[in-house]
Motif scaffolding. Structure first.
Motif, PDB file in Angstrom:
ATOM      1  N   ALA B  68       0.833  -1.207   0.000  1.00  0.00           N
ATOM      2  CA  ALA B  68       0.000   0.000   0.000  1.00  0.00           C
ATOM      3  C   ALA B  68       0.865   1.253   0.000  1.00  0.00           C
ATOM      4  CB  ALA B  68      -0.921   0.002   1.217  1.00  0.00           C
ATOM      5  N   ASN B  69       2.040   1.157   0.592  1.00  0.00           N
ATOM      6  CA  ASN B  69       2.893   2.344   0.673  1.00  0.00           C
ATOM      7  C   ASN B  69       3.975   2.384  -0.384  1.00  0.00           C
ATOM      8  OD1 ASN B  69       2.372   4.279   3.029  1.00  0.00           O
ATOM      9  ND2 ASN B  69       1.914   2.257   3.836  1.00  0.00           N
ATOM     10  N   THR B  70       4.247   1.229  -0.999  1.00  0.00           N
ATOM     11  CA  THR B  70       5.317   1.244  -1.998  1.00  0.00           C
ATOM     12  C   THR B  70       4.768   1.300  -3.424  1.00  0.00           C
ATOM     13  OG1 THR B  70       5.369  -1.154  -1.794  1.00  0.00           O
ATOM     14  CG2 THR B  70       7.047   0.080  -0.599  1.00  0.00           C
ATOM     15  N   THR B  78      -0.637  14.422 -17.511  1.00  0.00           N
ATOM     16  CA  THR B  78      -1.022  15.627 -18.242  1.00  0.00           C
ATOM     17  C   THR B  78      -0.264  15.616 -19.560  1.00  0.00           C
ATOM     18  OG1 THR B  78       0.712  16.956 -17.286  1.00  0.00           O
ATOM     19  CG2 THR B  78      -1.366  16.921 -16.113  1.00  0.00           C
ATOM     20  N   LEU B  79      -0.491  16.653 -20.329  1.00  0.00           N
ATOM     21  CA  LEU B  79       0.147  16.731 -21.641  1.00  0.00           C
ATOM     22  C   LEU B  79       1.662  16.603 -21.549  1.00  0.00           C
ATOM     23  CD1 LEU B  79      -1.236  19.435 -24.031  1.00  0.00           C
ATOM     24  CD2 LEU B  79      -0.871  17.025 -24.419  1.00  0.00           C
ATOM     25  N   ILE B  80       2.205  17.259 -20.534  1.00  0.00           N
ATOM     26  CA  ILE B  80       3.658  17.346 -20.489  1.00  0.00           C
ATOM     27  C   ILE B  80       4.278  16.412 -19.466  1.00  0.00           C
ATOM     28  CG2 ILE B  80       4.053  19.636 -21.472  1.00  0.00           C
ATOM     29  CD1 ILE B  80       3.753  20.687 -18.595  1.00  0.00           C
ATOM     30  N   SER B  81       3.483  15.958 -18.531  1.00  0.00           N
ATOM     31  CA  SER B  81       4.110  15.146 -17.489  1.00  0.00           C
ATOM     32  C   SER B  81       3.263  13.931 -17.174  1.00  0.00           C
ATOM     33  CB  SER B  81       4.287  15.971 -16.221  1.00  0.00           C
ATOM     34  OG  SER B  81       3.027  16.281 -15.683  1.00  0.00           O
ATOM     35  N   TYR B  82       3.901  12.967 -16.599  1.00  0.00           N
ATOM     36  CA  TYR B  82       3.176  11.808 -16.130  1.00  0.00           C
ATOM     37  C   TYR B  82       3.721  11.453 -14.768  1.00  0.00           C
ATOM     38  CZ  TYR B  82       0.348   7.680 -16.528  1.00  0.00           C
ATOM     39  OH  TYR B  82      -0.626   6.736 -16.338  1.00  0.00           O
ATOM     40  N   ARG B  83       2.901  11.675 -13.764  1.00  0.00           N
ATOM     41  CA  ARG B  83       3.353  11.420 -12.403  1.00  0.00           C
ATOM     42  C   ARG B  83       2.789  10.112 -11.909  1.00  0.00           C
ATOM     43  NH1 ARG B  83       5.168  15.310  -9.016  1.00  0.00           N
ATOM     44  NH2 ARG B  83       4.403  14.067  -7.295  1.00  0.00           N
ATOM     45  N   LYS B  84       3.615   9.413 -11.182  1.00  0.00           N
ATOM     46  CA  LYS B  84       3.113   8.236 -10.489  1.00  0.00           C
ATOM     47  C   LYS B  84       3.399   8.460  -9.022  1.00  0.00           C
ATOM     48  CE  LYS B  84       3.319   4.774 -14.097  1.00  0.00           C
ATOM     49  NZ  LYS B  84       3.882   3.509 -14.536  1.00  0.00           N
ATOM     50  N   ASP B  85       2.346   8.607  -8.256  1.00  0.00           N
ATOM     51  CA  ASP B  85       2.530   8.942  -6.853  1.00  0.00           C
ATOM     52  C   ASP B  85       2.222   7.760  -5.957  1.00  0.00           C
ATOM     53  OD1 ASP B  85       3.416  11.552  -6.833  1.00  0.00           O
ATOM     54  OD2 ASP B  85       1.409  12.326  -7.278  1.00  0.00           O
ATOM     55  N   THR B  86       3.135   7.502  -5.043  1.00  0.00           N
ATOM     56  CA  THR B  86       2.773   6.628  -3.932  1.00  0.00           C
ATOM     57  C   THR B  86       2.090   7.529  -2.917  1.00  0.00           C
ATOM     58  OG1 THR B  86       4.851   7.030  -2.827  1.00  0.00           O
ATOM     59  CG2 THR B  86       4.782   5.161  -4.324  1.00  0.00           C
ATOM     60  N   ILE B  87       1.611   6.935  -1.854  1.00  0.00           N
ATOM     61  CA  ILE B  87       0.926   7.756  -0.851  1.00  0.00           C
ATOM     62  C   ILE B  87       1.865   8.839  -0.334  1.00  0.00           C
ATOM     63  CG2 ILE B  87      -0.153   7.708   1.424  1.00  0.00           C
ATOM     64  CD1 ILE B  87      -1.012   4.835   0.774  1.00  0.00           C
ATOM     65  N   LEU B  88       3.082   8.400  -0.002  1.00  0.00           N
ATOM     66  CA  LEU B  88       4.027   9.337   0.599  1.00  0.00           C
ATOM     67  C   LEU B  88       4.430  10.436  -0.387  1.00  0.00           C
ATOM     68  CD1 LEU B  88       5.447   9.754   3.296  1.00  0.00           C
ATOM     69  CD2 LEU B  88       7.448   8.610   2.335  1.00  0.00           C
ATOM     70  N   SER B  89       4.706  10.056  -1.627  1.00  0.00           N
ATOM     71  CA  SER B  89       5.129  11.078  -2.592  1.00  0.00           C
ATOM     72  C   SER B  89       3.984  12.044  -2.892  1.00  0.00           C
ATOM     73  CB  SER B  89       5.660  10.428  -3.871  1.00  0.00           C
ATOM     74  OG  SER B  89       4.604   9.961  -4.667  1.00  0.00           O
ATOM     75  N   GLY B  90       2.749  11.530  -2.807  1.00  0.00           N
ATOM     76  CA  GLY B  90       1.589  12.402  -2.964  1.00  0.00           C
ATOM     77  C   GLY B  90       1.541  13.446  -1.860  1.00  0.00           C
ATOM     78  N   VAL B  91       1.816  13.000  -0.647  1.00  0.00           N
ATOM     79  CA  VAL B  91       1.832  13.926   0.492  1.00  0.00           C
ATOM     80  C   VAL B  91       2.950  14.949   0.311  1.00  0.00           C
ATOM     81  CG1 VAL B  91       2.235  14.089   2.971  1.00  0.00           C
ATOM     82  CG2 VAL B  91       0.816  12.245   2.064  1.00  0.00           C
ATOM     83  N   VAL B  92       4.113  14.453  -0.117  1.00  0.00           N
ATOM     84  CA  VAL B  92       5.258  15.347  -0.321  1.00  0.00           C
ATOM     85  C   VAL B  92       4.915  16.382  -1.390  1.00  0.00           C
ATOM     86  CG1 VAL B  92       7.628  15.455  -1.189  1.00  0.00           C
ATOM     87  CG2 VAL B  92       6.984  13.691   0.457  1.00  0.00           C
TER      88      VAL B  92
END
Lengths: 210, 212, 545
Positions: B68-70, B78-92
């Motif tokens: 769940a956390n990893t 989005t057009l220019i970026s593609y983010r993949k967030d874990t829970i922690l990186s989302g918080v950051v």
């Protein structure tokens, strides 16, 4: 069959046996040992709870039928209703999450409100309700899973996340959800199962008497 | 009052119905299932198999806590970026983008609360198994807290659901729920079930006087 | 005591306030308010709700329920709610909710189409749809009559209804490279588009609907001519090479050009939906103007090689007709072969020009025109085959006055009447060329050179005598005079050098004369060859048609 002892109370947390005491208006009885709340005296509990339940039912319908929030991104407008969001997540290949949300936000509150009305309406009318025991049992379980207030917080967090990138439009259902959160909290606060049981006992006795 | 050992309902042979709260004295005959005289609910002195069930559910949630956390919680394209967030990186990400308050809420709800629940329940279970006599009221309070905060962990699931449904502007902006959401949902549900399975009365049992 | 007792009896008891009752009523205000708010919301929702319309398309490509938007001028005015297959399975029915504020846009003549990314020859459109999906575009008409069921267009309309301009109808034999969306040009300016093309029911032609935008539509008059401007108009005829095209785009895509003839500039404005003929080319369009024409026969006895049907009949450089037939006729005597060439003559062209020049009215009746022609022929009006282009060997018929021509008359008895001709200019040219060559050949170049040498030799001798004489004078005349004479002698010496037989001037003259002789010879060969094969210069030996 067990033998009932109507004037005893057992603390559900520490298993302490206590004697019931009469309470003043709005008073709360708690365990002498562990301090857990045992029972409360709520004024006009059944009537109020029923009123809140009816209001919550109305709000629930609004909250589910209207879009919650809309976003505007370069002329592309998109809005979402709660059922729409759930079906959308389902179609994105996340049926587990969508089922979880469906259960916590749609099914559980609906069942809670409905059962509350089904239970309290006959009690208020002084009649013996049908299936009271299963209703009480279900209410106790479903209470834990209804998470409208958590969802409300979720909406607010989502709003914060969205405002950085999109123009966010507050739709009707967001207010409905806010109202529903308050109404459900009021309903839970005013609901006094002990009083309901006493009423039910009363009705049962009245039924036997004549 | 404090430290004064008292008789438990169990030792007195009383049992409270968990649905209607009616106190009754069940027959001590082991062959029959005792029912509440008012609502006909099956009566238990203690929740059956409480410790075993709680341990099993807790273990399962602890295992799922790792993916769940990893794993990816939310994919934002989005057009220019593609983010993949874990829970922690989302918080950051939230913290960095200036939404400190919300970042703190999400951090508490999604990371602290589940972890706290798992650790707290594990502690409670261990203390009960060791029949510890220390800090009994504190542990009861801890349990109450665990029960109360459990539901708030669902926050992130709801946020992801809302965003995934709302941000669907083809190729301009897309949000998808990642596999971590399932694991995380399972963690929350399992810890809630574990908390429900736990019987707080067991905390008090070691100091109860057993009726001879 | 009794009094007091009495008093207490009389004192009324306090009444318990029925608080519980009151508060229990008050709490019901909460659901009441909730209900009221919801009712208001629902009512508002239904008031705000615009019309729901159904549009049927051939395919549902790119349309998604709940996502595809309906846009007017790129502003969203609705959303597709559901997609269903029609009952007969031939079409896709799209149900869409239109926003309240846009409900006025939906009328009987509103047109719908799916905007997808389209890449056609003349435009790339809807690239935005690659990013955020297709949408349904609408075009609003003038009608105000509400309608809720529409048939969607398969492709976007070329021209939106709110663009000012007029529509016209063209009848064409073939569609060529035209297509819906092909452009209309007026003086190479893009002024409109082809809206639709349909095969006529009898299959013998096509009907095109075109749209000409304002303000260019004012140039479409009742006498306007339309032609295919498709591709490259490459012609090779008596006028030489011709390379005509409207724009590079039309080469690839085709188009339609129109022009209103200058002499018809005062014609009435063409009302919308006026029907026109679409000519295959500009030439055709211009030719067809001449509705009045006369046929004549021209009898030639020379080669008509290079003359083709359709070749222009030229009057001092202006085309006044065209060749319609070329025959081969054996003279009744069987001794000669004549080539009767039929021409179509457009007297109107002469007419218009004469009017504009000397403002005199040409006689319109045929007898008058006969008289006029007779008079003209009497003055030497003849037809002649001329070479249009030496390079291509194409020939044309020239009408002109030849004052020196042998007298002739128009043979009105034949049908068509025979106009007198004179020998072709190439023939004349060849004849005179031959004459020049012959004359050049007759020149006694060698003798001339010999004579010149003799003359110079005798001059040399004379000078020698003069030298002797001067020597004598030298001995007898004063030294001053001798000096002068010495200088003169020097001068004469150089003159002698110059005029000697092997002097440079002499040699040059000889060479020049020799070269001239050679040139004359090759010119003769060329002219003979040209006579036989005038087109051979380009094509080499060509087979007879």
């Amino acid at each position: 069959m067990s033998i009932p002892h109507r004037h005893l109370i057992i603390c559900h947390e520490c298993d302490q046996v206590l004697k019931e005491i009469p309470l003043p208006n709005g008073g709360v009885a708690c365990c002498s040992c562990c301090g857990a709340t045992l029972y409360r005296h709520t004024q006009d509990s059944i009537n109020r709870t029923l009123a809140f339940a009816v209001a919550a039912a109305v709000m629930y319908v609004i909250a589910n039928c209207f879009p919650i929030i809309g976003i505007d991104f370069q002329g592309n407008y998109n809005e979402v209703t709660l059922p729409g969001a759930i079906s959308s997540v389902w179609n994105q290949g996340r049926p587990v999450i969508s089922t979880l949300v469906l259960f916590c936000i749609i099914v559980a509150p609906a069942v809670e409100i409905m059962l509350m009305i089904c239970l309290l309406l006959p009690v208020r009318m002084g009649q013996k309700a049908l299936g009271v025991y299963p209703i009480m049992r279900t209410l106790q379980v479903i209470k834990t899973w209804g998470m409208v207030e958590v969802f409300m917080l979720g909406i607010l967090v989502a709003l914060v996340k969205l405002t950085t990138d999109f123009i966010v439009i507050y739709e009707v259902a967001i207010w409905a959800f806010a109202a529903l959160t308050l109404l459900l909290a009021s309903m839970t606060a005013s609901f006094n199962p002990r009083e309901v049981w006493q009423q039910l006992d009363q009705i049962a006795e009245d039924g036997e008497a004549p | 009052m404090k430290g004064k050992s008292r008789l438990s309902a169990k030792s007195l042979g009383y049992c409270s119905c968990h649905v209607c709260g009616l106190v009754s004295r069940p027959d001590n005959d082991d062959d029959t299932i005792d029912l509440c005289p008012r609502c006909h609910t099956t009566l238990h002195m203690r929740k059956t198999g409480s410790i075993e069930r709680c341990w099993a559910l807790l273990l399962a949630s602890a295992i799922l806590y790792v993916p769940a956390n990893t794993l990816i919680m939310m994919e934002t394209g989005t057009l220019i970026s593609y983010r993949k967030d874990t829970i922690l990186s989302g918080v950051v990400h939230l913290w960095v983008s200036g939404s400190w308050f919300v970042a703190a809420i999400v951090f508490v709800a999604s990371i602290v609360v589940p972890l706290f629940k798992i650790i707290a329940l594990a502690l409670l279970l261990m203390s009960v198994q060791r029949r510890s006599r220390h800090w009994i009221p504190q542990r009861t309070r801890l349990y109450r807290l665990v029960e109360a905060v459990g539901r708030w962990s669902m926050l992130d699931i709801f946020v992801v659901t809302l965003l995934a449904a709302l941000v669907q502007i083809r190729s301009l902006a897309i949000v998808k729920a990642g596999p971590a959401a399932i694991a995380f949902g399972a963690v929350v549900v399992l810890t809630m079930l574990a908390a429900m399975a736990f019987d707080p009365r067991l905390i008090w049992d070691p100091i109860r006087k057993e009726k001879p | 005591m009794t009094d007091r007792h009495k008093e207490t009896e009389e004192i009324p008891e306090a009444v318990i306030e029925k608080r519980r009752f009151r508060s229990s009523q008050l709490i019901w205000l909460v659901p009441m308010i909730a209900l009221l708010i919801s009712l208001l919301l629902v009512v508002k929702h239904f008031i705000d709700k615009g019309p729901e319309i159904t549009i049927s398309f051939k395919t549902g490509e790119g349309i998604e329920a709940g996502k595809t938007k309906i846009k007017y001028k790129d502003v969203q005015i609705g959303l597709v709610k559901s997609i269903a297959i029609s009952e007969d399975r031939s079409r896709v029915n799209v149900t869409a909710a239109i926003f309240k504020h846009a409900s006025k846009l939906i009328a009987e003549d509103t047109r719908f189409w799916v905007v997808r990314a389209r890449i056609t020859g003349n435009s790339v459109s809807g690239l935005g749809t690659l990013m955020d999906g297709s949408y349904i575009g609408i075009d609003v008409g003038k009608s105000t009559k509400p309608c809720f069921s529409f048939e969607g267009l398969e492709r976007p309309p070329a021209v939106a209804m709110d663009v000012p301009g007029r529509e016209f109808i063209l009848h064409a034999a073939t569609i060529g490279s035209l297509d819906v969306g092909s452009q209309i040009f007026f003086r190479h300016l893009q002024v409109g588009e082809v809206l639709s093309s349909e095969l006529d029911k009898d299959g013998k032609g096509l009907t095109l609907k075109i749209f000409v935008r304002a303000p260019y539509d004012q140039y479409v008059k009742t006498s306007t001519l339309f032609w295919h401007a498709s591709g490259v108009d490459f012609t090779l005829d008596a006028n030489g090479f011709k390379f005509n095209t409207e724009s590079l785009l039309t080469i690839l895509l085709g188009g339609i050009s129109f022009v209103t003839p200058d002499d018809a500039s005062d014609a009435a404005l063409a009302p919308p939906n006026t029907e026109f003929t679409l000519f295959p080319s500009q030439e055709d369009a211009m030719k067809r103007r001449d509705t009045v024409f006369e046929h004549y026969t021209l009898v030639f006895r020379e080669s008509v090689r290079g003359l083709a049907v359709g070749a222009p009949v030229d009057l001092r450089g202006v085309t006044v007709g065209e060749v319609t037939r070329i025959n081969l006729e054996l003279d009744p005597g069987g001794r000669d072969i004549a080539m009767p060439v039929e021409i179509r003559f457009y007297p109107e062209r002469l007419h218009a020009r004469s009017r504009s020049k000397d403002k005199t009215q040409l006689p319109s009746s045929s007898t008058d025109s006969r008289k006029l022609l007779n008079a003209m022929v009497a003055k030497g009006f003849r037809a002649q085959i001329r070479s249009g282009s030496l390079l291509t060997g194409q020939q044309y018929i020239a009408l002109d006055f030849f004052p020196k021509a042998a007298p002739a008359r128009i043979d009105w008895s034949k049908k068509p009447p025979v106009l007198p001709t004179v020998a072709g200019s190439l023939e004349q040219f060849q004849a005179s060329l031959m004459q020049i060559v012959q004359k050049l050949e007759k020149l006694p170049l060698e003798e001339l050179a010999g004579d010149a040498r003799k003359t110079l030799q005798s001059l040399d001798a004379a000078l020698k005598n003069a030298e002797k004489l001067l020597n004598n004078i030298d001995s007898s005349i004063v030294p001053e005079a001798r000096k002068v004479l010495g200088e003169t002698a020097k001068t004469l010496e150089s003159a002698k050098q110059t005029l000697s037989a092997d002097a440079p001037l002499q040699t040059d003259l000889r060479n020049t004369l020799r070269e001239l002789g050679r040139a004359a010879q090759s010119l003769r060969t060329l002219s003979e060859y040209l006579e036989r094969n005038p087109e051979a210069l380009i094509h080499g030996k060509q087979e007879d048609k």
